[in-house]
Every structure is written in structure tokens, then in C-alpha cells.
Design an enzyme around this catalytic site. Structure first.
Site, short mmCIF file in Angstrom:
data_model
loop_
_atom_site.label_atom_id
_atom_site.label_comp_id
_atom_site.label_asym_id
_atom_site.label_seq_id
_atom_site.Cartn_x
_atom_site.Cartn_y
_atom_site.Cartn_z
N GLY A 134 -43.20 11.67 -3.53
CA GLY A 134 -44.00 11.04 -4.93
C GLY A 134 -45.64 11.15 -4.38
O GLY A 134 -46.44 11.40 -5.48
N PHE B 180 -47.83 5.71 7.94
CA PHE B 180 -46.63 6.14 8.69
C PHE B 180 -47.05 7.35 9.92
O PHE B 180 -47.46 8.15 9.58
CB PHE B 180 -45.54 6.70 7.72
N ASP C 122 -48.15 9.84 12.35
CA ASP C 122 -49.51 10.73 12.28
C ASP C 122 -49.63 11.25 11.02
O ASP C 122 -50.19 12.37 10.90
CB ASP C 122 -49.40 11.62 13.26
N MET D 94 -33.87 -6.38 -15.57
CA MET D 94 -33.52 -5.03 -15.95
C MET D 94 -33.62 -3.83 -14.95
O MET D 94 -33.16 -2.63 -15.25
CB MET D 94 -33.97 -4.54 -17.22
N HIS E 154 -26.40 -0.89 -9.20
CA HIS E 154 -25.99 -0.41 -7.89
C HIS E 154 -25.24 -1.39 -7.03
O HIS E 154 -23.96 -1.04 -6.77
CB HIS E 154 -27.02 0.26 -7.23
N ARG F 157 -30.07 3.20 -0.26
CA ARG F 157 -30.93 2.34 -0.88
C ARG F 157 -30.41 1.53 -2.08
O ARG F 157 -30.56 0.33 -2.45
CB ARG F 157 -32.11 3.16 -1.80
#
Length: 401
Positions: A15, A37, A39, A210, A216, A328
């Protein structure tokens, strides 16, 4: 010509690549990137030292086009990244938000817009907690999801937007002392382009209730709560494989969230929680043409063409497929999702036996302790994003900033 507005994109993944290239192609924007994060910043900066990034975009009608652009700065130094920045986009997983909030906090200037793209439940609460007093002079916005499906083709050089969403809900929480010099939704829309169409939602608490986490974890618990630990021969369907037990859990969670919304409205007459709706109604509104059987929540999910072929997160072993509880759907949607919903319900005085049952199972799979019985008093609550994680004890604290 008007002066360029400087924005900061936080992150180095799919993203972040796409948003930074897209924004850098706008004549009125100067784009900085902060990635903490390893290098990543050094590697990305080296790739664009002498050439632009390529971004391939697939439009709504299936046609493609390419743009070539690059950020003016890519760094892991937060002080350099934040210089002159008016808008900050966090385009990282929820577990990384705290690291970026902490990095940018010392350098935040008044009247800055901080955007979670997406935010995930508890985004605003965690942001306000970490940036402290500066929250009153900032506006915090969050989208329901990423605006596009995307992926990196070649790190630092080429990314691809596979599809743009038609519409996207966004909440905005303005600090009492914040005076932005630009409108929130229209400005973000200008950065993203024509699609997705952004819709300003009524309040951030309703959107937290919501979030995808109302789907999930119940689905995972419903499918794997009584699993005999024997590997499966094939990956089971996720949404289209929903059974009566899962549908019942989903419906009961929805009822607890609806009760929470009503309780908040009773405590705060100035707050509109009408965007909290039952999951069955949500599916019928968002997928009116893709669902072929709308007779029940279970059948609406089973016959939703938008979910064709989507399977449970699984790991392949020599014996077959086993569920991946670190995906996730549990690793993010429990601490940064359902724990938040449970926390809001607790502040509203609403009991949540179904969420409690799901959380007890989910935390065990993650090796964490957020909930003890029906109370969010577990030793790991500080690493989650419930209001209680930040010392909140009342509904009023959710809204009065």
C-alpha cells in the site's frame, strides 16, 4: 503557481508503494516516505536515485495505464521525514501503528492531519494516547480499508494497483484546538483520485464497532473451536463455507454491538450511532447484486459471488492442511478488533457473552491474555487497543477530546 503541500507516507509495503507513487504524480504534492523496517528506506531510496518508480493501475473498466513518479525523500529518520509535513498517512499493519506514532510524535506540528489507511479498530485511541497533548491540535482520520487491491512487483521500482474500490467510508476526529487549512475528505480524495469515492461517516466509534473484526474471529472460532486437530485434505471455503454455528455466532456478536450502540446513544444524546447495523443488513446493503439468496445471514454469505473461492487461512503440511492462527484474522482482528469492541461495550455497560467466548478462544491461540472471565484485565491488555488499554473508564472519554 501555489506552493506544494508536503505529505508523509509511513510504511514500505504494498500500500505504501502504491500511495507514494500515486501521490508523487500529483503536481501539487511533495511526498516524503518514512519506513522503519530494517533497511527498506536505504534500498528503496537507492532504487529511485536515478529513475522514477513505475505504478501500473487497472481502472474500473479493466483497462490499464502507467504513471512514473517518485517521492522526494525516503528515509528512516523521522525528524527528516516530518519536516514541513501537513498530512501523514499510515499505510502499515495495525501492529506497527504504535511504532510510527512514537516516531512522529516529537516532530508533530499543530494543525496536522493523521490518516490511517486503513485505521483498524482502536486507531484513534492509540494515536491520541501516544501523541498526548498534541492530539488536541491534530485531526485523526481513518478509512475502513485500503482504497485499492495492490502489490509490489519489484521493491522500490514497480508496484501495481489491481483494482480500485468504488466507495470507501472514512471517519474524522478533530481535536478541539485543531484548525486545518484544508478540508479532510476533499483533500484525501484529491490525492487518491476519482476512485474510490470517499464518504465521511458520522463518528469514529460507530466505525470501530463495524470493523472486519466483527466477522473474522467469530468465523474462525465457529469453524475451529472444536477442531480435532486432524489435517484437512483441502482448504475449506471461508465465507461461502459458513455453517449454522458460525452464522449464529456472527448474529449474536452483531446483537451485542447493536446493544452497545443503543447504550451509547442513551448516555450521549449528541451522538448518532445509526451506522452500527446488523451484519445481515450490512451484507444486503453492500452486496445487493452479488447475493443470490437473501433469506438468512448464512445463505447471504454462502451465495455472495464477491467471495467466490475465498478459503480459510491454512498452512500446508505433509499430512494436509491445518489452520493458520497467526493470520491477521486472529493476530490482528483480536487485539486490534474484537478486544476494542468489547472494551467499548464495557464502557457502555453492555454485557458481551458471545464476544467473551470468542476472545477467550482467540487469546489462547495467540498465547495472550486480554480477557479474564468477562473483564478486560488480562496481563496483555496493554498491547491491545481497547479504551481500557489507555486508561479510559467512561463513554464520555471516547468523544471529549
Amino acid at each position: 503557481m501555489s506552493e506544494k503541500r508536503r505529505i508523509l507516507v509511513c510504511g514500505g509495503g504494498n500500500g505504501a508503494h502504491c500511495l507514494s507513487a500515486l501521490a508523487a504524480s500529483r503536481d501539487n504534492l511533495d511526498v516524503h516516505v518514512l519506513t522503519l523496517f530494517q533497511d527498506e528506506a536505504e534500498r528503496w531510496a537507492k532504487h529511485v536515485e536515478n529513475e522514477n518508480m513505475k505504478l501500473t493501475i487497472t481502472k474500473q473498466d479493466g483497462t490499464q495505464y502507467e504513471i512514473f513518479s517518485k517521492p522526494s525523500l525516503i528515509t528512516k529518520d523521522a525528524a527528516k521525514a516530518m519536516f514541513g509535513v501537513q498530512i501523514i498517512f499510515l499505510v502499515v499493519p495495525a501492529f506497527a501503528h504504535a511504532q510510527y506514532f512514537s516516531a512522529i510524535a516529537p516532530h508533530l506540528q499543530p494543525n496536522t492531519l493523521i490518516v490511517g489507511l486503513p485505521g483498524q479498530a482502536g486507531f484513534e485511541l492509540q494515536c491520541r494516547h501516544i501523541i498526548g497533548d498534541k492530539a488536541s491540535s491534530c485531526t485523526i482520520a481513518a478509512s475502513e480499508s485500503l482504497p485499492f487491491a495492490c502489490r509490489i512487483v519489484e521493491f522500490g521500482r514497480h508496484a501495481r494497483i489491481l483494482g480500485l474500490k468504488d466507495s470507501l467510508g472514512m471517519s474524522s476526529l478533530k481535536g478541539k484546538a485543531c484548525q486545518l487549512s484544508f478540508p479532510v475528505v476533499e483533500t484525501i480524495q484529491g490525492i487518491l483520485g476519482e476512485y474510490p469515492k470517499l464518504e465521511l461517516l458520522k463518528n469514529y466509534v460507530a466505525i470501530n464497532l463495524m470493523a472486519d473484526a466483527n466477522v473474522h474471529p467469530p468465523m474462525m472460532y465457529g469453524r475451529w473451536g472444536n477442531w480435532d486437530e486432524k489435517p484437512l485434505k483441502e482448504e475449506p471455503l471461508f465465507y461461502q463455507g459458513v455453517d449454522e454455528r458460525q452464522a449464529d455466532l456472527l448474529s449474536r456478536v452483531s446483537e451485542e454491538l447493536l446493544a452497545t450502540a443503543k447504550a451509547i446513544e442513551q448516555k450521549r444524546k449528541d451522538v448518532d450511532m445509526s451506522e452500527v447495523i446488523h451484519l445481515f443488513d450490512w451484507f444486503k446493503i453492500h452486496y445487493p447484486d452479488q447475493i443470490t439468496d437473501k433469506s438468512s445471514l448464512m445463505m447471504a454469505m454462502r451465495t455472495n459471488k464477491a467471495y467466490d473461492g475465498l478459503v480459510h487461512p491454512m498452512t500446508k503440511t505433509d499430512e494436509g492442511y491445518v489452520p493458520n492462527f497467526n493470520y491477521r484474522y486472529t493476530s490482528e482482528d483480536v487485539p486490534f478488533g474484537m478486544v476494542v469492541m468489547k472494551g467499548i461495550a464495557d464502557l457502555a455497560g453492555v454485557s458481551t457473552p458471545t464476544m467473551d467466548e470468542i476472545l477467550a478462544w482467540g487469546q489462547q491461540k495467540l498465547g495472550k491474555e486480554y480477557i479474564v472471565g468477562s473483564k478486560l484485565t488480562g496481563k496483555d491488555i496493554g498491547s491491545a487497543r481497547a479504551p481500557q488499554s489507555f486508561g479510559m473508564t467512561s463513554v464520555d472519554e471516547l468523544f471529549d477530546i
